[in-house]
Design a protein around this motif. Structure first.
Motif, mmCIF file in Angstrom:
data_model
loop_
_atom_site.group_PDB
_atom_site.id
_atom_site.type_symbol
_atom_site.label_atom_id
_atom_site.label_comp_id
_atom_site.label_asym_id
_atom_site.label_seq_id
_atom_site.Cartn_x
_atom_site.Cartn_y
_atom_site.Cartn_z
ATOM 1 N N UNK A 43 0.798 -1.224 0.000
ATOM 2 C CA UNK A 43 0.000 0.000 0.000
ATOM 3 C C UNK A 43 0.832 1.276 0.000
ATOM 4 N N UNK A 44 2.113 1.210 0.348
ATOM 5 C CA UNK A 44 2.959 2.407 0.409
ATOM 6 C C UNK A 44 3.785 2.568 -0.864
ATOM 7 N N UNK A 45 3.326 2.011 -1.962
ATOM 8 C CA UNK A 45 4.076 2.038 -3.220
ATOM 9 C C UNK A 45 3.710 3.273 -4.037
ATOM 10 N N UNK A 46 4.730 3.946 -4.560
ATOM 11 C CA UNK A 46 4.551 5.067 -5.484
ATOM 12 C C UNK A 46 5.226 4.665 -6.793
ATOM 13 N N UNK A 47 4.459 4.442 -7.860
ATOM 14 C CA UNK A 47 5.055 3.941 -9.104
ATOM 15 C C UNK A 47 5.914 4.988 -9.798
ATOM 16 N N UNK A 48 6.978 4.539 -10.460
ATOM 17 C CA UNK A 48 7.759 5.484 -11.275
ATOM 18 C C UNK A 48 7.007 5.797 -12.570
ATOM 19 N N UNK A 49 7.448 6.803 -13.255
ATOM 20 C CA UNK A 49 6.827 7.124 -14.545
ATOM 21 C C UNK A 49 7.083 5.986 -15.524
ATOM 22 N N UNK A 50 6.135 5.777 -16.413
ATOM 23 C CA UNK A 50 6.226 4.660 -17.354
ATOM 24 C C UNK A 50 7.468 4.764 -18.246
ATOM 25 N N UNK A 51 7.890 5.958 -18.588
ATOM 26 C CA UNK A 51 9.041 6.141 -19.483
ATOM 27 C C UNK A 51 10.387 5.974 -18.784
ATOM 28 N N UNK A 52 10.401 5.942 -17.470
ATOM 29 C CA UNK A 52 11.642 5.860 -16.699
ATOM 30 C C UNK A 52 12.114 4.404 -16.618
ATOM 31 N N UNK A 53 12.837 3.966 -17.645
ATOM 32 C CA UNK A 53 13.270 2.569 -17.748
ATOM 33 C C UNK A 53 14.195 2.166 -16.605
ATOM 34 N N UNK A 54 15.084 3.050 -16.180
ATOM 35 C CA UNK A 54 16.018 2.725 -15.099
ATOM 36 C C UNK A 54 15.272 2.493 -13.788
ATOM 37 N N UNK A 55 14.265 3.303 -13.501
ATOM 38 C CA UNK A 55 13.493 3.131 -12.269
ATOM 39 C C UNK A 55 12.719 1.816 -12.289
#
Length: 126
Positions: A43-55
């Motif tokens: 529940x404490x997850x913040x997704x990275x941006x879809x274009x951020x391949x390294x993340x």
């Protein structure tokens, strides 16, 4: 009152979905785009941006090591999680040098070389 929700991730699609917590009789959750199994990340997850391949690569390493993003007991979040591939490499080198399990080394806030040892330099990829 609405039920609490938690995050699920599809690594191939680089997508995150909020869904109700898994129940006793729930089946495996599938991605609505590609039908691959979703990974319960917490529940404490913040997704990275879809274009951020390294993340997303960093997130993939964390999830495959068994690291999740669940709330702490006092609502202070999941604790430290590496955000870059470099941080993951440093922690994996630390785990190899000290013999600490990868999942614990990945969530350790600070990485230092043990007394009398030197951490190997992370490999450089062109």
């Amino acid at each position: 009152m609405a039920h609490a929700k938690t995050s699920y991730v599809c690594l191939p699609c680089r997508a995150s979905y909020k869904q109700p917590y898994p129940g006793r009789y729930d089946r495996e959750r599938l991605c609505p785009r590609c039908t691959a199994p979703l990974v319960h990340v917490g529940s404490a997850f913040a997704p990275p941006r879809r274009r951020d391949a390294a993340a997303w690569r960093t997130l993939s390493v964390l999830l495959h090591a068994g690291v999740r993003f669940h709330e702490g007991c006092c609502g202070d979040g999941p604790g430290y999680r590496p955000r870059t591939v470099r941080e993951v490499r440093e922690r994996m080198a630390y785990a190899r040098a000290t013999g600490e399990p990868f999942d614990r080394a990945l969530v350790r806030p600070e990485v230092q070389a043990p007394a009398g040892k030197r951490l190997p330099a992370p490999p450089i990829h062109p």
